[in-house]
Scaffold this motif. Structure first.
Motif, PDB file in Angstrom:
ATOM      1  N   VAL A   1      -2.820   0.215  -4.306  1.00  0.00           N
ATOM      2  CA  VAL A   1      -2.649  -1.127  -3.531  1.00  0.00           C
ATOM      3  C   VAL A   1      -2.461  -2.359  -4.567  1.00  0.00           C
ATOM      4  CG1 VAL A   1      -4.233  -2.920  -2.347  1.00  0.00           C
ATOM      5  CG2 VAL A   1      -4.489  -0.889  -1.990  1.00  0.00           C
ATOM      6  N   TRP A   2      -1.497  -3.057  -4.469  1.00  0.00           N
ATOM      7  CA  TRP A   2      -0.967  -4.187  -5.253  1.00  0.00           C
ATOM      8  C   TRP A   2      -1.285  -5.541  -4.519  1.00  0.00           C
ATOM      9  CZ3 TRP A   2       2.736  -7.585  -3.933  1.00  0.00           C
ATOM     10  CH2 TRP A   2       2.848  -8.816  -4.858  1.00  0.00           C
TER      11      TRP A   2
ATOM     12  N   ILE B   1       0.923  -1.121   0.027  1.00  0.00           N
ATOM     13  CA  ILE B   1       0.187   0.097   0.010  1.00  0.00           C
ATOM     14  C   ILE B   1       0.844   1.166  -0.042  1.00  0.00           C
ATOM     15  CG2 ILE B   1      -1.809   1.314   1.279  1.00  0.00           C
ATOM     16  CD1 ILE B   1      -2.591  -1.431   2.655  1.00  0.00           C
ATOM     17  N   VAL B   2       0.475   2.178  -0.664  1.00  0.00           N
ATOM     18  CA  VAL B   2       1.133   3.364  -0.623  1.00  0.00           C
ATOM     19  C   VAL B   2       0.149   4.706  -0.648  1.00  0.00           C
ATOM     20  CG1 VAL B   2       2.452   5.166  -1.924  1.00  0.00           C
ATOM     21  CG2 VAL B   2       3.121   2.794  -1.719  1.00  0.00           C
ATOM     22  N   VAL B   3       0.261   5.375   0.240  1.00  0.00           N
ATOM     23  CA  VAL B   3      -0.840   6.977   0.190  1.00  0.00           C
ATOM     24  C   VAL B   3       0.024   8.044   0.247  1.00  0.00           C
ATOM     25  CG1 VAL B   3      -2.353   7.856   1.954  1.00  0.00           C
ATOM     26  CG2 VAL B   3      -2.203   5.389   1.916  1.00  0.00           C
ATOM     27  N   MET B   4      -0.483   9.014  -0.708  1.00  0.00           N
ATOM     28  CA  MET B   4       0.367  10.112  -0.894  1.00  0.00           C
ATOM     29  C   MET B   4      -0.542  11.182  -0.964  1.00  0.00           C
ATOM     30  SD  MET B   4       2.128   9.885  -4.532  1.00  0.00           S
ATOM     31  CE  MET B   4       2.984   8.370  -4.340  1.00  0.00           C
ATOM     32  N   SER B   5      -0.007  12.559  -1.057  1.00  0.00           N
ATOM     33  CA  SER B   5      -0.913  13.510  -1.426  1.00  0.00           C
ATOM     34  C   SER B   5      -0.813  13.837  -2.954  1.00  0.00           C
ATOM     35  CB  SER B   5      -0.333  14.915  -0.529  1.00  0.00           C
ATOM     36  OG  SER B   5      -0.357  14.829   0.700  1.00  0.00           O
ATOM     37  N   ALA B   6      -1.426  14.879  -3.350  1.00  0.00           N
ATOM     38  CA  ALA B   6      -1.467  14.978  -4.850  1.00  0.00           C
ATOM     39  C   ALA B   6       0.041  15.476  -5.314  1.00  0.00           C
ATOM     40  CB  ALA B   6      -2.590  15.909  -5.179  1.00  0.00           C
ATOM     41  N   ASP B   7       0.727  16.088  -4.384  1.00  0.00           N
ATOM     42  CA  ASP B   7       2.063  16.550  -4.983  1.00  0.00           C
ATOM     43  C   ASP B   7       3.120  15.506  -4.909  1.00  0.00           C
ATOM     44  OD1 ASP B   7       2.215  16.646  -2.076  1.00  0.00           O
ATOM     45  OD2 ASP B   7       3.339  18.272  -1.628  1.00  0.00           O
ATOM     46  N   GLY B   8       2.945  14.272  -4.421  1.00  0.00           N
ATOM     47  CA  GLY B   8       3.632  13.142  -4.532  1.00  0.00           C
ATOM     48  C   GLY B   8       4.314  13.063  -3.010  1.00  0.00           C
ATOM     49  N   ALA B   9       4.101  13.594  -2.047  1.00  0.00           N
ATOM     50  CA  ALA B   9       4.250  13.450  -0.741  1.00  0.00           C
ATOM     51  C   ALA B   9       3.889  12.324  -0.075  1.00  0.00           C
ATOM     52  CB  ALA B   9       4.058  14.758   0.230  1.00  0.00           C
TER      53      ALA B   9
ATOM     54  N   LEU C   1       4.784   0.045  -7.457  1.00  0.00           N
ATOM     55  CA  LEU C   1       3.354   0.533  -6.945  1.00  0.00           C
ATOM     56  C   LEU C   1       3.837   2.017  -6.581  1.00  0.00           C
ATOM     57  CD1 LEU C   1       0.424   0.464  -5.724  1.00  0.00           C
ATOM     58  CD2 LEU C   1       1.590  -0.537  -3.570  1.00  0.00           C
ATOM     59  N   ILE C   2       4.833   2.530  -5.984  1.00  0.00           N
ATOM     60  CA  ILE C   2       4.953   3.757  -5.784  1.00  0.00           C
ATOM     61  C   ILE C   2       4.692   4.713  -7.036  1.00  0.00           C
ATOM     62  CG2 ILE C   2       7.556   3.798  -5.667  1.00  0.00           C
ATOM     63  CD1 ILE C   2       7.418   5.570  -3.301  1.00  0.00           C
ATOM     64  N   ASN C   3       5.483   4.236  -7.929  1.00  0.00           N
ATOM     65  CA  ASN C   3       5.557   5.027  -9.347  1.00  0.00           C
ATOM     66  C   ASN C   3       4.391   4.965  -9.893  1.00  0.00           C
ATOM     67  OD1 ASN C   3       8.339   5.582  -9.183  1.00  0.00           O
ATOM     68  ND2 ASN C   3       8.954   4.124 -10.366  1.00  0.00           N
ATOM     69  N   MET C   4       3.465   3.927  -9.977  1.00  0.00           N
ATOM     70  CA  MET C   4       1.939   3.981 -10.330  1.00  0.00           C
ATOM     71  C   MET C   4       1.177   4.925  -9.547  1.00  0.00           C
ATOM     72  SD  MET C   4      -0.098   2.639 -12.665  1.00  0.00           S
ATOM     73  CE  MET C   4       0.525   1.213 -13.353  1.00  0.00           C
ATOM     74  N   THR C   5       1.190   4.910  -8.255  1.00  0.00           N
ATOM     75  CA  THR C   5       0.503   5.998  -7.428  1.00  0.00           C
ATOM     76  C   THR C   5       1.093   7.292  -7.542  1.00  0.00           C
ATOM     77  OG1 THR C   5       0.392   3.969  -5.560  1.00  0.00           O
ATOM     78  CG2 THR C   5      -0.200   6.164  -5.031  1.00  0.00           C
ATOM     79  N   GLY C   6       2.410   7.740  -7.984  1.00  0.00           N
ATOM     80  CA  GLY C   6       2.635   8.792  -8.170  1.00  0.00           C
ATOM     81  C   GLY C   6       2.033   9.313  -9.599  1.00  0.00           C
TER      82      GLY C   6
END
Length: 748
Positions: free
Chosen positions: A667-668, A425-433, A564-569
């Motif tokens: 989520v992956w 799981i990765v959760v981030m803000s719209a700016d990538g934080a 996953l982190i790049n896809m979420t970004g």
């Protein structure tokens, strides 16, 4: 006097009267004088000639300096003869022993003096770390993780908590204030215990004093030199070796320390240098690490837990096994009571209320997020730093707990017991934080494989939004139509390729919005081919999908891989209106005590990829996926949400990536060995995990609408108006018919 007559000589009268009659007429008996050789001659040769000269004994009862008198009886002489070899051996051993002893004492004295002269002031030995420490704080400035060799600061025997000082002495060296650096009793006791337990005399218990342990921590004064040692590990291995020769050298160094420093100075060095698990070197670092307080504030239970770690710091660390650490602390408390440092009531109270970890310590070393942050900064600021560094990060600990709890809930309630499937799981803000990160089902870990940042997996249909983003940027409308029907392409070297929908059905003419909503494959391939694969690849790459993207038409169906982190970004770029983002976890890096940061944010907003209008229309299309389509299970009560499911061939990977107005989450789910998932698609368990995460993340927040724009309805093409037929005039038609008839009868 007549000549020839001899005069009697004049003699003095006898001073003492004779004891017997006629004594004067008898000459006195000659007294045998001892020979000069017996009194002063040096006996040479023999074994003792190697060591010096031995004077013969002079005098003695009837012996004339010749040693013990032989017995007169036959039995006595026999015994005397039998004991003679033993007397000779004893004299030989004694002569050898005292001479060797004197030489040894002299050599030890020289060695102690040599080390004494080389020892620096005690204050220079308090911080013995080879590396610096890294302290990580969350977005609110709260410490949540440590890395490197943590050192909390100098403590002394006078400033540290008395409980901790007494606990260390009771556990490690109860005769510390009474010995000279080496405890023969302690060594003998350790040897006896080792032999009783079936080990070698030097294996297991060492009987080392605190001074000897400090000598070992100082590596006997040897400083690491990279030119001399193969590696730092080899240097440390040499410092920790337990050979008999090494023990002897430690004892000499320990005696030099006893001569140079006071007992409290030695104890202070030990307390500051000892490793106490969890990356903490020294009492202050350990107290902060485990209990969130200074070492001068720890109570009896906490002090006992810290002292108990000295035996096996990594194994007994409370962050590894709290119960085991508490059990060891109970033993330390008993030792403190037996030695008079605690009353029985104090011991029982501390045992009944064992030490527990602080909230930060319970989170271990920051888990996957901290590992990722350490990987994103230069080594000289991270794993190889020699300074004390503070890193302020983007982590939100509330959101981190939400992600961990959601994952655990779904696996406990919806996944069959014994399943080896993994999730990230990765959760981030719209700016990538990045606000939260879970790299696997075991969340309280560190230094392990991170599936959120290290696993390259096929994206499946989660890639399709970037196909439609390309089309919208070129002027397509979400309401434009494409034919979903049998469609085949000739692939050079592979033959004909005919994509199929997941349902194995075709739906005729559909809008782009419906094609994305229902995750139809044929329309996605057709759009990709229409706008050009190269342009789709460029748009996806600009959004952050940097891995090598597929070259063939399967590009549109997510045949490429991504983390996953790049896809979420990349999805965060859609939410923020079409600008690329670089996911980041560091906002500021500075040295301890330095107000000027050495490094700022490690990522954030980048260049624009697509126009805002195209991004907002794409969000509108993705909202339909959640509200009406394949992602219905991701709906959040009271919130607008947009996202996309993704399932790869044979269900080896299942994705759900989406966002609200506030946060983006990905989520992956899958197996590490690429085993196909059983009955799992992106719209199933991944969507469930996503919903559980986002419900917890948005708890207490005010719902906000998505920044989306509905497309304008497409007007039908203008149709030519049909010509209006005039109603016939019956009178005129009848008149013209009569006129025509009359002309035929009568002529012009």
């Amino acid at each position: 006097m007549a000549q020839g007559t001899r005069r009697r000589p004049l003699v003095a009268d006898k001073r003492y009267a004779s004891s017997g009659r006629g004594a004067q007429s008898k000459p006195a008996a000659r007294t045998r004088k001892p020979r000069a050789k017996a009194a002063g001659k040096v006996r040479k040769g023999g074994f003792f000639g190697l060591f010096g000269q031995r004077k013969a004994r002079a005098g003695g009862s009837g012996g004339g300096g010749r040693g013990p008198r032989k017995p007169k009886s036959a039995l006595g002489r026999l015994v005397w003869l039998l004991l003679t070899p033993f007397r000779w051996a004893f004299r030989l051993a004694w002569g050898f022993t005292w001479r060797i002893g004197m030489i040894s004492i002299a050599l030890v004295g020289l060695a102690v003096g040599y080390h004494y002269l080389k020892l620096p002031e005690a204050s220079a030995l308090l911080d013995g770390r080879a590396r610096g420490s890294v302290t990580l704080t969350d977005r609110n400035g709260e410490v949540f993780a440590w890395r490197g060799d943590q050192f909390g600061g100098v403590v002394t025997a006078d400033t540290v908590s008395p409980f901790l000082k007494n606990a260390i002495i009771a556990t490690e060296d109860k005769r510390f204030y009474r010995h000279f650096g080496v405890s023969p009793r302690g060594v003998a006791s350790a040897v006896r215990i080792n032999l009783r337990e079936g080990r070698g005399p030097l294996s297991g218990h060492g009987g080392s004093t605190i001074t000897q342990q400090t000598a070992k921590l100082l590596c006997l004064g040897v400083v690491y030199d990279p030119d001399e040692w193969e590696s730092e590990r080899a240097y440390e291995r040499d410092c920790r070796q337990g050979s008999l020769w090494r023990k002897a050298k430690e004892a000499i160094f320990a005696m030099a320390m006893e001569a140079k420093y006071t007992k409290d100075e030695i104890l202070s060095i030990y307390m500051n240098r000892a490793y106490l698990g969890g990356g903490a070197y020294g009492a202050e670092a350990a107290a902060q690490r485990y209990f969130g307080k200074s070492a001068n504030q720890v109570n009896a239970a906490e002090a006992a837990m810290m002292a108990g770690l000295l035996t096996a710091p990594s194994t007994l660390a409370p962050t590894n096994d709290l119960q085991r650490s508490q059990d060891r602390a109970a033993t330390v408390l008993r030792l403190m009571q037996e030695q008079g440092y605690l009353t029985t009531a104090e011991m029982r109270s501390a045992q009944d209320n064992p030490a527990v970890l602080s909230e930060a310590a319970a989170a271990r070393a920051g888990g996957y997020f901290a590992d990722w942050v350490m990987d994103t900064i230069p080594d000289f600021f991270g794993s190889e730093t020699t300074e004390d560094v503070v890193i302020r990060t983007t982590l939100d600990q509330r959101l981190q707990r939400a992600a961990e709890e959601a994952l655990a809930h779904v696996f406990e309630t919806k996944v069959r017991e014994g399943s080896k499937a993994q999730a990230a799981i990765v959760v981030m803000s719209a700016d990538g934080a990045v606000r939260a990160m879970v790299g696997g089902r075991k969340t309280q870990v560190s230094g392990v494989f991170n599936r959120a940042t290290q696993a390259q997996r096929q994206t499946g249909s989660a890639f399709k939004p970037f196909v439609y983003a390309t089309a919208l940027e070129l002027g397509y409308s979400p309401l434009d139509r494409v034919l979903d029907a049998q469609y085949c392409l000739d692939i050079p070297g592979s033959g004909q390729w005919c994509p199929q929908n997941y349902t194995r059905k075709f739906y005729g003419e559909v809008t782009l919005a419906r094609a994305l909503r229902d995750s139809l494959n044929v329309p996605a391939v057709k759009i990709s081919e229409a706008v050009g694969r190269d342009l789709v690849r460029q748009v996806a790459g600009d959004f952050g999908l940097k891995s090598e993207l597929a070259a063939g038409p399967a590009l549109a169906l997510g045949a490429s891989e991504s983390t996953l982190i790049n896809m979420t970004g990349a999805y965060a770029g859609i939410l923020n209106g079409g600008s690329s983002v670089t996911p980041y976890g560091v906002t500021e890096l500075a040295l301890v005590g330095d107000s000027t940061p050495l490094m700022g944010a490690s990522g954030g907003l980048g260049e624009r990829v697509i126009q805002t209008k195209a991004a907002q229309e794409l969000i509108w299309m993705m909202e339909k996926v959640v509200s009406e389509g394949s992602g219905k299970r991701a709906q959040i009560p009271g919130w607008q949400a947009a996202g996309k499911t993704g399932t790869t061939q044979a269900a080896r990977d299942a994705w759900f990536v989406g966002f609200t107005a506030d946060y983006v989450a990905g989520v992956w789910m899958g197996y590490d060995d690429n085993t196909p998932l059983s009955g799992v698609t992106g719209g199933g368990l991944p969507a469930d995990i996503w919903r559980e995460v986002m419900v917890r993340v948005h708890d207490g927040l005010t719902p906000k609408p998505l920044p989306m724009t509905a497309p304008k309805p497409i007007a039908p093409p203008p149709q030519p108006e049909p010509q209006r037929r005039q109603r016939p005039n019956v009178g005129q038609e009848l008149g013209r018919a009569v006129d025509s008839l009359l002309r035929d009868i009568f002529g012009n």
